[in-house]
Design a protein around this motif. Structure first.
Motif, short mmCIF file in Angstrom:
data_model
loop_
_atom_site.label_atom_id
_atom_site.label_comp_id
_atom_site.label_asym_id
_atom_site.label_seq_id
_atom_site.Cartn_x
_atom_site.Cartn_y
_atom_site.Cartn_z
N ALA A 1 0.82 -1.21 0.00
CA ALA A 1 0.00 0.00 0.00
C ALA A 1 0.86 1.26 0.00
CB ALA A 1 -0.94 0.00 1.21
N CYS A 2 2.05 1.16 0.59
CA CYS A 2 2.98 2.29 0.60
C CYS A 2 3.81 2.36 -0.68
CB CYS A 2 3.91 2.20 1.81
SG CYS A 2 3.10 2.50 3.40
N GLY A 3 3.53 1.46 -1.62
CA GLY A 3 4.21 1.51 -2.90
C GLY A 3 5.53 0.78 -2.94
N LEU A 4 5.75 -0.16 -2.02
CA LEU A 4 7.01 -0.90 -2.01
C LEU A 4 6.87 -2.23 -2.75
CD1 LEU A 4 8.23 -0.44 1.68
CD2 LEU A 4 8.76 0.94 -0.33
N PRO A 5 7.58 -2.41 -3.87
CA PRO A 5 7.59 -3.74 -4.49
C PRO A 5 8.04 -4.77 -3.47
CG PRO A 5 9.37 -2.37 -5.34
CD PRO A 5 8.49 -1.47 -4.54
N THR A 6 7.46 -5.96 -3.54
CA THR A 6 7.62 -6.94 -2.46
C THR A 6 8.16 -8.26 -2.98
OG1 THR A 6 5.91 -5.94 -1.07
CG2 THR A 6 6.33 -8.29 -0.75
N ILE A 7 9.19 -8.76 -2.29
CA ILE A 7 9.75 -10.08 -2.55
C ILE A 7 9.24 -11.01 -1.46
CG2 ILE A 7 11.86 -11.44 -2.73
CD1 ILE A 7 13.34 -8.84 -3.46
N THR A 8 8.60 -12.10 -1.84
CA THR A 8 8.08 -13.03 -0.85
C THR A 8 8.18 -14.45 -1.38
OG1 THR A 8 6.27 -13.40 0.72
CG2 THR A 8 5.66 -12.91 -1.57
N SER A 9 7.53 -15.38 -0.67
CA SER A 9 7.66 -16.80 -0.98
C SER A 9 6.34 -17.38 -1.45
CB SER A 9 8.15 -17.55 0.26
OG SER A 9 7.22 -17.39 1.32
N THR A 10 6.41 -18.56 -2.02
CA THR A 10 5.21 -19.26 -2.48
C THR A 10 4.34 -19.69 -1.31
OG1 THR A 10 6.47 -21.33 -2.51
CG2 THR A 10 6.31 -20.11 -4.58
N ASP B 1 5.45 -11.31 -10.85
CA ASP B 1 6.90 -11.23 -11.02
C ASP B 1 7.29 -10.16 -12.03
OD1 ASP B 1 7.45 -13.14 -9.16
OD2 ASP B 1 8.37 -14.57 -10.53
N GLY B 2 8.16 -9.27 -11.57
CA GLY B 2 8.67 -8.22 -12.45
C GLY B 2 7.77 -7.01 -12.57
N GLU B 3 6.55 -7.08 -12.05
CA GLU B 3 5.62 -5.96 -12.10
C GLU B 3 5.53 -5.23 -10.76
OE1 GLU B 3 1.79 -6.98 -13.61
OE2 GLU B 3 2.59 -8.13 -15.29
N ASN B 4 5.29 -6.00 -9.69
CA ASN B 4 5.20 -5.36 -8.37
C ASN B 4 6.01 -6.12 -7.32
OD1 ASN B 4 3.64 -7.63 -8.07
ND2 ASN B 4 1.75 -6.57 -7.52
N GLY B 5 6.88 -7.02 -7.78
CA GLY B 5 7.72 -7.78 -6.86
C GLY B 5 8.11 -9.10 -7.46
N PHE B 6 8.48 -10.05 -6.58
CA PHE B 6 8.92 -11.37 -7.02
C PHE B 6 8.52 -12.42 -6.00
CE2 PHE B 6 11.82 -8.37 -9.03
CZ PHE B 6 11.82 -8.82 -10.35
N VAL B 7 8.27 -13.64 -6.47
CA VAL B 7 7.91 -14.77 -5.62
C VAL B 7 8.86 -15.92 -5.90
CG1 VAL B 7 6.11 -16.43 -5.01
CG2 VAL B 7 5.48 -14.08 -5.59
N GLY C 1 10.27 2.04 -10.36
CA GLY C 1 9.38 1.81 -11.49
C GLY C 1 8.25 0.86 -11.18
N MET C 2 8.30 0.17 -10.04
CA MET C 2 7.24 -0.77 -9.65
C MET C 2 6.30 -0.21 -8.59
SD MET C 2 9.23 -4.41 -9.31
CE MET C 2 10.20 -5.13 -10.64
N ARG C 3 6.52 1.02 -8.14
CA ARG C 3 5.77 1.54 -7.01
C ARG C 3 4.27 1.64 -7.31
NH1 ARG C 3 8.66 3.65 -2.86
NH2 ARG C 3 7.01 5.08 -2.25
N ALA C 4 3.92 2.10 -8.47
CA ALA C 4 2.50 2.26 -8.79
C ALA C 4 1.81 0.90 -8.84
CB ALA C 4 2.33 2.99 -10.13
N ALA C 5 2.47 -0.11 -9.41
CA ALA C 5 1.89 -1.45 -9.48
C ALA C 5 1.78 -2.08 -8.10
CB ALA C 5 2.73 -2.33 -10.41
N ALA C 6 2.73 -1.77 -7.23
CA ALA C 6 2.66 -2.29 -5.86
C ALA C 6 1.43 -1.75 -5.15
CB ALA C 6 3.93 -1.91 -5.10
N ARG C 7 1.22 -0.46 -5.25
CA ARG C 7 0.04 0.16 -4.63
C ARG C 7 -1.25 -0.41 -5.23
NH1 ARG C 7 -2.30 3.20 -0.41
NH2 ARG C 7 -4.10 4.31 -1.25
N ALA C 8 -1.30 -0.56 -6.52
CA ALA C 8 -2.50 -1.05 -7.19
C ALA C 8 -2.86 -2.47 -6.76
CB ALA C 8 -2.32 -0.99 -8.71
N ALA C 9 -1.87 -3.26 -6.35
CA ALA C 9 -2.10 -4.65 -5.99
C ALA C 9 -3.02 -4.81 -4.79
CB ALA C 9 -0.77 -5.35 -5.72
N VAL C 10 -3.08 -3.79 -3.91
CA VAL C 10 -3.89 -3.89 -2.70
C VAL C 10 -4.91 -2.76 -2.59
CG1 VAL C 10 -2.14 -5.18 -1.41
CG2 VAL C 10 -2.12 -2.67 -1.35
N ALA C 11 -5.14 -2.05 -3.69
CA ALA C 11 -6.02 -0.87 -3.64
C ALA C 11 -7.47 -1.22 -3.32
CB ALA C 11 -5.95 -0.12 -4.97
#
Length: 386
Positions: A308-317, A327-333, A357-367
């Motif tokens: 929500a704060c616009g941080l691309p996120t790396i996480t696990s399956t 992957d590559g849009e708002n983070g990686f898994v 460059g991924m901040r907007a997509a990160a925010r959109a993921a949980v909007a």
């Protein structure tokens, strides 16, 4: 809520309050909204000194138990019996447990499926260690409680805070589809917003002694072993980008061991152990990306807040938030134990401009996950079951 009806009387079961816990933050956020809708909420708890004051009543369940002979299993068993009596005898429209206690009308699986967690935990254990874990009194008790609760006739719904948990409920316990309801955690989208970078990026980096322009990764969470801190430290050591930094926010009783690991790998100057923080916003504001390579996490609030704060996120399956990561849009898994892949993802987001460059997509993921939406979904469920 229909004003012609008497107020909804909801009993919520949670054993203890942890100011940094995800379940507690869910209660403070979601049920605060329900109180404003007119609901009357009773917290059935052993110890909840930090409960909200307005609209909440506490029913304390704190029977004695043998710490010497029973440990955690005896503690949880004594609380469960007390909570079951209160759920039976109280005049409640809805009983919702955040603990594995047979007899509740709704179970919110905020901690996921214990049987699934033990399988994930055992992936890199020896056969003997896996066997010993399964035989431990606490795990035996929790597994028995989980199975009994999900088979109990009183259970009418299971709130799954991610699609991952819903699938695990099917896989491990064959819970009927009609009882499984996915209601993801809600967040305050005005409070957790990309503008926190404008407020905190410079100020918080200065406070931590960080380069104003260098790549900074943020981890937030307690229980470091389960949430992948050892793998994260190892992955940082394998990164080609030696200028990237990591800030770890959270508490762990073995924190000294992780500091020792970082020192052994020559990362003393690149990792900051910030400890637990009641206000994490400044940390979200100063970071470029969020990383949580957890071995098992149904739906971490910290990851929702970071996105929500616009941080691309790396996480696990094995993290519920993975369903919202592209992957590559708002983070990686990646796999929680795949350290080389985690290092590669850190390297990608360390490149100049990549995370930005991924901040907007990160925010959109949980909007779509605002508090109002979550409260509406809960109210709709309660009305259906009332």
């Amino acid at each position: 809520m229909n004003t012609t009806e008497r107020p909804l009387r909801l009993a919520l079961v949670r054993q203890r309050y942890n100011p940094f816990g995800g379940a507690e933050r869910f209660i403070e956020r979601a049920l605060g909204a329900l109180v404003r809708e007119g609901a009357e909420i009773t917290l059935i708890t052993r110890d909840w000194s930090g409960a909200p004051r307005e609209g909440f009543r506490q029913q304390r369940c704190d029977p004695g138990y043998s710490k010497l002979f029973g440990g955690r299993a005896a503690r949880d068993r004594s609380f469960a019996k007390c909570a079951q009596r209160e759920m039976r005898n109280g005049d409640y429209d809805i009983t919702q447990s955040h603990e594995r206690i047979p007899g509740c009308m709704i179970f919110r699986a905020g901690d996921g499926v214990h049987a699934a967690w033990l399988d994930h935990r055992g992936r890199d254990q020896s056969p003997l260690a896996r066997y010993a874990t399964r035989l431990a009194p606490f795990h035996r008790f929790i597994l028995a409680q989980e199975a009994a609760m999900l088979a109990a006739p009183e259970l009418r719904a299971v709130i799954c805070n991610s699609v991952m948990v819903r699938e695990e409920m099917r896989q491990y316990y064959d819970v009927p589809e009609s009882k499984l309801v996915v209601i993801e955690n809600g967040i305050d989208l005005d409070q957790y917003h990309p503008r926190v970078a404008d407020l905190w990026r410079v100020k918080q980096r200065e406070a931590l002694g960080l380069d104003p322009d260098g790549p900074v990764f943020l981890y937030v969470g307690s229980g470091f072993a389960r949430k992948g801190v050892p793998q994260l430290i190892e992955a940082l050591a394998r990164c080609r980008h030696r200028h990237s930094r990591l800030v770890i926010v959270g508490e762990d009783r073995h924190a000294a061991a992780y500091r020792t690991q970082a020192a052994r790998l020559g990362l003393d100057a690149r990792i900051i152990f910030a400890g637990p923080q009641k206000d994490v916003l400044p940390y979200y504001g100063m970071a470029d990306a969020f990383v949580l390579p957890t071995r098992y996490d149904p739906m971490p609030n910290a990851a929702l807040e970071a996105l929500a704060c616009g941080l691309p996120t790396i996480t696990s399956t094995t993290c519920g938030i993975a369903a919202r990561i592209r992957d590559g849009e708002n983070g990686f898994v990646g796999d929680a134990l795949d350290i080389d892949r985690l290092a590669a993802h850190l390297d990608i987001l360390s490149a100049p401009g990549q995370a930005d460059g991924m901040r907007a997509a990160a925010r959109a993921a949980v909007a779509d996950l605002g508090l109002g939406h979550m409260a509406d979904e809960l109210l709709n469920l309660y009305r259906r079951l009332r």
